[in-house]
Write an enzyme that holds these catalytic residues in place. Structure first.
Site, PDB file in Angstrom:
ATOM      1  N   ASP A  39       0.821  -1.215   0.000  1.00  0.00           N
ATOM      2  CA  ASP A  39       0.000   0.000   0.000  1.00  0.00           C
ATOM      3  C   ASP A  39       0.854   1.263   0.000  1.00  0.00           C
ATOM      4  O   ASP A  39       1.987   1.255   0.475  1.00  0.00           O
ATOM      5  CB  ASP A  39      -0.922  -0.027   1.235  1.00  0.00           C
ATOM      6  N   HIS A  56       2.790   3.079  -8.757  1.00  0.00           N
ATOM      7  CA  HIS A  56       2.545   1.642  -8.945  1.00  0.00           C
ATOM      8  C   HIS A  56       3.751   0.980  -9.606  1.00  0.00           C
ATOM      9  O   HIS A  56       4.165  -0.114  -9.232  1.00  0.00           O
ATOM     10  CB  HIS A  56       1.287   1.424  -9.792  1.00  0.00           C
ATOM     11  N   LEU A 150      10.134 -21.032  -3.392  1.00  0.00           N
ATOM     12  CA  LEU A 150       9.297 -20.003  -2.754  1.00  0.00           C
ATOM     13  C   LEU A 150       7.959 -19.981  -3.483  1.00  0.00           C
ATOM     14  O   LEU A 150       7.927 -20.050  -4.719  1.00  0.00           O
ATOM     15  CB  LEU A 150       9.979 -18.626  -2.895  1.00  0.00           C
TER      16      LEU A 150
HETATM   17  C1  IPE Z   1      -5.458  -2.634   0.113  1.00  0.00           C
HETATM   18  O1  IPE Z   1      -5.121  -1.306  -0.097  1.00  0.00           O
HETATM   19  C2  IPE Z   1      -5.464  -3.373  -1.184  1.00  0.00           C
HETATM   20  C3  IPE Z   1      -4.178  -3.517  -1.848  1.00  0.00           C
HETATM   21  C4  IPE Z   1      -3.020  -3.088  -1.412  1.00  0.00           C
HETATM   22  C5  IPE Z   1      -4.216  -4.211  -3.080  1.00  0.00           C
HETATM   23  P1  IPE Z   1      -6.241  -0.186  -0.303  1.00  0.00           P
HETATM   24  O2  IPE Z   1      -5.504   1.073  -0.573  1.00  0.00           O
HETATM   25  O3  IPE Z   1      -7.224  -0.615  -1.292  1.00  0.00           O
HETATM   26  O4  IPE Z   1      -6.917  -0.160   1.147  1.00  0.00           O
HETATM   27  P2  IPE Z   1      -7.753   0.970   1.876  1.00  0.00           P
HETATM   28  O5  IPE Z   1      -8.787   1.451   0.893  1.00  0.00           O
HETATM   29  O6  IPE Z   1      -6.807   2.059   2.248  1.00  0.00           O
HETATM   30  O7  IPE Z   1      -8.326   0.288   3.070  1.00  0.00           O
HETATM   31  C1  IPE Z   2      -1.549   0.129  -3.363  1.00  0.00           C
HETATM   32  O1  IPE Z   2      -1.341   1.495  -3.406  1.00  0.00           O
HETATM   33  C2  IPE Z   2      -1.894  -0.471  -4.699  1.00  0.00           C
HETATM   34  C3  IPE Z   2      -3.304  -0.894  -4.824  1.00  0.00           C
HETATM   35  C4  IPE Z   2      -4.217  -0.792  -3.908  1.00  0.00           C
HETATM   36  C5  IPE Z   2      -3.680  -1.467  -6.085  1.00  0.00           C
HETATM   37  P1  IPE Z   2      -2.533   2.531  -3.421  1.00  0.00           P
HETATM   38  O2  IPE Z   2      -2.905   2.804  -4.840  1.00  0.00           O
HETATM   39  O3  IPE Z   2      -3.650   2.086  -2.553  1.00  0.00           O
HETATM   40  O4  IPE Z   2      -1.843   3.811  -2.809  1.00  0.00           O
HETATM   41  P2  IPE Z   2      -2.485   4.853  -1.814  1.00  0.00           P
HETATM   42  O5  IPE Z   2      -3.020   4.084  -0.657  1.00  0.00           O
HETATM   43  O6  IPE Z   2      -3.554   5.557  -2.584  1.00  0.00           O
HETATM   44  O7  IPE Z   2      -1.373   5.742  -1.442  1.00  0.00           O
HETATM   45 MG    MG Z   3      -4.108   2.395  -0.584  1.00  0.00          MG
END
Ligand code: IPE
Ligand code: IPE
Ligand code: MG
Length: 259
Positions: A39, A56, A150
């Site tokens: 995240d 990403h 792994l």
């Molecule tokens: C959780 O992150 C899902 C992934 C990392 C794929 P999100 O960014 O979607 O989670 P919330 O919305 O902050 O809970």
């Molecule tokens: C995690 O990073 C990737 C996915 C959830 C696909 P985010 O895109 O949620 O990044 P933030 O949380 O907005 O910073």
């Molecule tokens: Mg996120």
């Protein structure tokens, strides 16, 4: 093992911090299964005035480095949350970027992952992903199915609640067909209907980007998983952070409800 790892790491030019942390690691008490909620990609990019897509893309680099470290440490299972059932709420453009990145990752990395004897798995409603992503995932899983160094388990269009509902439906079907007596259903049998039926539960969950929530990840499996969180965004997450999490894990007293 840690000594040989240290030698290797010197050659590989690991940071002093990593070397210091590696020395503190007890090789006999490493987790078998580590789960990561990858995240903070978007916030990492926004903080730099960059498009979220670049966050990403940089996050994929982090994954590459952490997979490499897991191999070196002989961690057996790494489950990463890459796309949740709720992430479809995001703009179409971002979803497309994420799916394209997934395909690109497999196309670029598959040979190398296979050479390192990594088994790739995907969990979630894969059949609802774009056909191109489904094709790449099927190919990656087929090619690497016999590997055992792994397991890289990628959660895609994954939701913990959905997984439990799927399991309940499949159990109900067996009951309906007269193949299963409802009185026989227990936790052990239920687990066999989860996407992770043959895997042990995660020992450690790592969540970067400071969020202290589970976000619908591995709800059943994390009943007794140890949590570790850091404010660092996933694109900035380094092997040293992973080692910090492992060291913290090694200092936990896991009681599983006992004394
Ligand atoms: C959780 O992150 C899902 C992934 C990392 C794929 P999100 O960014 O979607 O989670 P919330 O919305 O902050 O809970
Ligand atoms: C995690 O990073 C990737 C996915 C959830 C696909 P985010 O895109 O949620 O990044 P933030 O949380 O907005 O910073
Ligand atoms: Mg996120």
């Amino acid at each position: 093992m840690i000594k040989s790892l240290l030698k290797k790491t010197k050659r590989q030019n690991k940071s002093r911090e990593e070397e210091r942390l590696l020395k503190r690691l007890d090789p006999a008490r490493l987790p078998v299964h580590v789960a990561i909620i990858m995240d903070g990609n978007g916030r990492w990019a926004q903080a730099r005035g960059l498009p979220r897509a670049l966050g990403h893309r940089t996050g994929v680099e982090t994954l590459r480095n952490i997979v490499k470290l897991c191999l070196e440490l002989r961690i057996k299972i790494l489950t990463v949350f890459a796309f949740s059932t709720e992430n479809w709420k995001r703009p179409q453009e971002e979803i497309k970027i994420l799916m394209d990145l997934l395909c690109e990752y497999i196309q670029k990395e598959l040979n190398d992952l296979h050479r390192k004897h990594i088994q790739i798995r995907a969990i979630g409603h894969i059949f609802e992903l774009p056909p191109r992503a489904q094709k790449e995932l099927a190919r990656a899983q087929e090619v690497t199915s016999q590997n055992n160094e792994l397991i890289l388990n990628i959660a895609l269009n994954y939701g913990g609640r959905l997984e439990i509902v799927d399991a309940a439906r499949n159990l109900a079907l067996r009951v309906k067909n007269g193949e299963l007596d409802p009185a026989e259903i227990n936790e052990f049998i239920f687990k066999k209907y989860l996407y992770t039926a043959d895997l042990p539960d995660p020992d450690l969950l790592i969540r970067p980007a400071g969020e202290l929530r589970i976000s619908n990840f591995l709800l059943w499996q994390m009943a007794y998983t140890e949590f570790w969180s850091t404010p660092v965004f996933w694109p900035d997450f380094r092997p040293a952070h992973f080692l910090q999490a492992l060291i913290s894990f090694q200092h936990r007293k896991r009681r599983f409800g006992g004394l």
